[in-house]
Design a protein around this motif. Structure first.
Motif, PDB file in Angstrom:
ATOM      1  N   THR A 226     -25.068  -1.515  11.961  1.00 19.78           N
ATOM      2  CA  THR A 226     -23.523  -1.650  12.384  1.00 19.78           C
ATOM      3  C   THR A 226     -23.006  -0.330  13.103  1.00 19.78           C
ATOM      4  N   SER A 227     -21.895  -0.439  13.838  1.00 18.28           N
ATOM      5  CA  SER A 227     -21.352   0.891  14.508  1.00 18.28           C
ATOM      6  C   SER A 227     -20.100   0.709  14.183  1.00 18.28           C
ATOM      7  N   HIS A 228     -19.334   1.708  13.805  1.00 20.79           N
ATOM      8  CA  HIS A 228     -17.727   1.670  13.392  1.00 20.79           C
ATOM      9  C   HIS A 228     -17.073   2.847  14.169  1.00 20.79           C
ATOM     10  N   SER A 229     -16.006   2.693  14.903  1.00 27.04           N
ATOM     11  CA  SER A 229     -15.172   3.331  15.628  1.00 27.04           C
ATOM     12  C   SER A 229     -14.469   4.232  14.664  1.00 27.04           C
ATOM     13  N   TYR A 230     -13.657   5.382  15.137  1.00 26.94           N
ATOM     14  CA  TYR A 230     -12.636   5.994  14.463  1.00 26.94           C
ATOM     15  C   TYR A 230     -11.455   5.208  13.905  1.00 26.94           C
ATOM     16  N   ARG A 231     -11.242   4.233  14.595  1.00 31.26           N
ATOM     17  CA  ARG A 231      -9.966   3.363  14.198  1.00 31.26           C
ATOM     18  C   ARG A 231     -10.514   2.581  13.209  1.00 31.26           C
ATOM     19  N   HIS A 232     -11.586   2.089  13.304  1.00 31.64           N
ATOM     20  CA  HIS A 232     -12.215   1.288  12.234  1.00 31.64           C
ATOM     21  C   HIS A 232     -12.443   1.682  10.919  1.00 31.64           C
ATOM     22  N   LEU A 233     -12.811   3.067  11.077  1.00 34.41           N
ATOM     23  CA  LEU A 233     -13.110   3.877   9.797  1.00 34.41           C
ATOM     24  C   LEU A 233     -11.822   4.186   9.215  1.00 34.41           C
ATOM     25  N   VAL A 234     -10.581   4.501  10.008  1.00 30.95           N
ATOM     26  CA  VAL A 234      -9.434   4.841   9.315  1.00 30.95           C
ATOM     27  C   VAL A 234      -8.875   3.773   8.651  1.00 30.95           C
ATOM     28  N   SER A 235      -8.893   2.462   9.382  1.00 31.61           N
ATOM     29  CA  SER A 235      -8.295   1.275   8.810  1.00 31.61           C
ATOM     30  C   SER A 235      -9.268   1.109   7.506  1.00 31.61           C
ATOM     31  N   ASP A 236     -10.178   1.264   7.165  1.00 29.58           N
ATOM     32  CA  ASP A 236     -10.967   0.706   6.035  1.00 29.58           C
ATOM     33  C   ASP A 236     -10.866   1.644   5.048  1.00 29.58           C
ATOM     34  N   ILE A 237     -10.528   3.167   5.290  1.00 28.95           N
ATOM     35  CA  ILE A 237     -10.335   3.887   4.230  1.00 28.95           C
ATOM     36  C   ILE A 237      -8.847   3.539   3.735  1.00 28.95           C
ATOM     37  N   VAL A 238      -7.896   3.367   4.556  1.00 26.07           N
ATOM     38  CA  VAL A 238      -6.449   2.884   4.102  1.00 26.07           C
ATOM     39  C   VAL A 238      -6.682   1.665   3.081  1.00 26.07           C
ATOM     40  N   GLU A 239      -7.415   0.600   3.689  1.00 28.34           N
ATOM     41  CA  GLU A 239      -7.558  -0.589   2.673  1.00 28.34           C
ATOM     42  C   GLU A 239      -8.192  -0.432   1.467  1.00 28.34           C
ATOM     43  N   LEU A 240      -9.272   0.633   1.402  1.00 26.95           N
ATOM     44  CA  LEU A 240      -9.738   0.775   0.208  1.00 26.95           C
ATOM     45  C   LEU A 240      -8.833   1.634  -0.713  1.00 26.95           C
ATOM     46  N   ARG A 241      -8.112   2.477  -0.145  1.00 28.80           N
ATOM     47  CA  ARG A 241      -7.072   3.630  -0.814  1.00 28.80           C
ATOM     48  C   ARG A 241      -6.084   2.468  -1.613  1.00 28.80           C
ATOM     49  N   LYS A 242      -5.816   1.474  -0.846  1.00 29.54           N
ATOM     50  CA  LYS A 242      -4.862   0.360  -1.785  1.00 29.54           C
ATOM     51  C   LYS A 242      -5.553  -0.090  -2.850  1.00 29.54           C
ATOM     52  N   ARG A 243      -6.783  -0.572  -2.602  1.00 32.28           N
ATOM     53  CA  ARG A 243      -7.441  -1.151  -3.775  1.00 32.28           C
ATOM     54  C   ARG A 243      -7.668  -0.082  -4.982  1.00 32.28           C
TER      55      ARG A 243
END
Length: 533
Positions: free
Chosen positions: A37-54
């Motif tokens: 898989t390949s992940h953009s900086y936008r994708h990375l930021v969004s996933d960091i935020v989501e796991l932060r919520k968890r």
């Protein structure tokens, strides 16, 4: 629904947010080789935020900040590791990376010593971590990379510019476990300010930029892999292509792809040794010129974590078509302190260069005199600067012992400045109880303690035996009880259940009596001679 990004105003986060906003939407931040898989900086930021919520939800519905709670995580080298670590940081927790190859007793030790209250685990390790988390009294286990659940519903349309929350960079950010002369590993605590200082220094010195692409093959529970190869890349807006582990065949095959789009590679001397051996033994003669040519895509290749043997340095220069490896010096407590300068003509054999930006160093004689200006005069290397760690976790006396009254960290390494080049050269450790093998710093006392639980061992001394590939190998000298018998295979089988694989002795000498001096102490420098024949 729009995604609202809520991240701290720390330099690492403002940088990746900047890259997410200005870069092409498909510019990869992380390429996960194992997952494909390949992940953009936008994708990375969004996933960091989501796991932060968890993370915050698991800590309590009213919690807005983890307030330096320790969060351990066990993830393979890849995208999930990055999301996990950065989410812990963004939530105000202290990241405690666990080694995926460590046996259960060592993982349990880290969980207990760090007093971790939450564990993040990749789904591949869920069963393994559940048992030790339960034994450590940890009830909150978060599973990532669950096939039934993604981090976020990211797409380019719903990405929105962030809202930024304040966070003091003096807060603790990470605990890395490193062996010391007292036996069990100590937790080295770095603050956000420490990490930022390390990253900025290396980005400056090694000229990182957003066009760079690094092939990452290093373990991610030490500074070399975490800071030098991963965090620097993300800070600079580069692409980090992450292999699950080092494999010589896979690395050469990747380099020889027609893309030729890599620009950096960082490794330890053992990795370069294995790459050299594979080149000679496994790459057909008619293909070797292509392998050599593939090295020309790199603007920088770095070697560190242990001394680079001159034969490996010279062999690499030969098979790579003239690449001179850049050597540097660092340790968990200081990140990187010394490095050769970027220009190839300023990289000198057997040396580690000059102080990095914003890093102060000095040499002290055994009589406490500053001899930094004296060439060819050995002294203990001391380091001071914003890169130096805050403390050993819950060990105030050990922390105090390693610093001078005027605030310098005592590395325990003996160094000197060369007369001709005026650069630093590391001569060795003050303590014979620290062994440097591959990329690891190993406590002889820890190994001795574990081996003494063997029913047939009466006495044991662990020493570092010089080796051209590993720097040092772990050698065991033992006295057995009641004429018992023990061979290396049996010893290794016993040790593998108690120690990480790199700590398990690879050499064994059985003696009738342990040589000691008049004071009843073992002279380990003399014991090494048992392995001369």
């Amino acid at each position: 629904m729009k995604i609202i990004v809520d991240l701290p105003n720390l330099p690492l986060f403002t940088q990746i947010l900047h890259h997410a906003e200005i870069q092409r939407k498909h510019k990869p931040a992380i390429i996960d080789v194992k997952a494909g898989t390949s992940h953009s900086y936008r994708h990375l930021v969004s996933d960091i935020v989501e796991l932060r919520k968890r993370l915050l939800k698991n800590a309590g519905t009213s919690v807005e900040d983890l307030k330096e709670a320790r969060v351990a995580f066990l993830c393979p080298n890849g995208y999930d590791y990055v999301v996990s670590q950065w989410s812990v940081w963004s939530a105000g927790g202290i990241a405690v990376p666990l080694c995926i190859t460590h046996p259960l007793p060592e993982l349990l030790y880290v969980l207990n010593d760090s007093q971790s209250t939450i564990v993040i685990t990749h789904s591949d390790f869920q069963e393994k971590i559940n048992d030790i988390a339960r034994e450590a009294g940890i009830k909150k286990v978060i599973v990532v990379c669950d096939k039934k659940q993604k981090y976020s519903q990211y797409n380019d349309v719903n990405f929105k510019s962030p809202s930024i929350i304040p966070m003091d960079d003096s807060r603790r950010a990470m605990i890395i476990y490193t062996s010391g002369t007292t036996g069990k590993p100590k937790g080295v605590v770095s603050t956000h300010a420490n990490i930022t200082a390390q990253v900025k220094s290396l980005v400056d010195a090694w000229r990182w930029n957003d066009k760079d692409k690094i092939l990452h093959v290093l373990p991610l529970h030490h500074m070399h892999g975490i800071i030098n190869a991963l965090t620097c890349g993300l800070y600079a807006g580069a692409t980090v292509e992450m292999m699950p582990k080092f494999d010589a065949a896979s690395v050469w095959n990747r380099w020889m792809k027609p893309d030729n789009d890599l620009s950096l590679f960082m490794a330890v001397p053992t990795i370069y040794s294995k790459l050299i051996q594979y080149y000679k033994d496994n790459i057909p003669k008619e293909i070797q010129p292509l392998a050599t040519q593939s090295c020309s895509q790199f603007r920088l290749m770095v070697s560190g974590s242990s001394a680079l043997p001159i034969p490996i340095r010279n062999s690499w220069k030969e098979i790579s078509g003239g690449v001179v490896l850049l050597e540097r010096y660092g340790m968990s407590e200081i990140g990187m302190g010394l490095s050769h300068e970027y220009e190839i003509e300023k990289r000198f054999e057997g040396c580690v260069g000059v102080p990095l930006p914003d890093v102060q160093v000095r040499l002290m004689s055994e009589y406490g005199k500053d001899i930094t200006m004296a060439v060819e005069q050995p002294g203990e290397l001391h380091v001071k600067g914003p890169n130096v760690f805050k403390e050993y976790w819950n060990r105030p006396e050990a922390t105090k012992k390693e610093f001078t009254e005027d605030g310098w960290f005592k590395t325990g390494d003996i160094a000197m400045i060369t007369a001709k080049e005026k650069v630093f050269k590391i001569l060795g450790r003050q303590s014979v109880d620290i062994i440097k093998s591959g990329s690891y710093k190993i406590s002889a006392l820890e190994i001795e303690k574990e081996l003494l639980s063997h029913p047939d061992i009466q006495e044991v001394s662990i020493v570092g035996v010089e080796d051209p590939e590993w720097g040092q190998k772990v050698g065991a000298i033992v006295v057995l009880k009641n004429h018992s018998k023990l061979d290396l295979k049996q010893l290794r089988e016993f040790a593998k259940d108690r120690l990480a694989n790199y700590k398990v002795p690879t050499l064994l000498k059985v003696v009738n009596e342990m040589p000691k001096n008049a004071m009843g102490k073992v002279n380990k420098k003399e014991l090494v001679k048992f392995f001369d024949d």
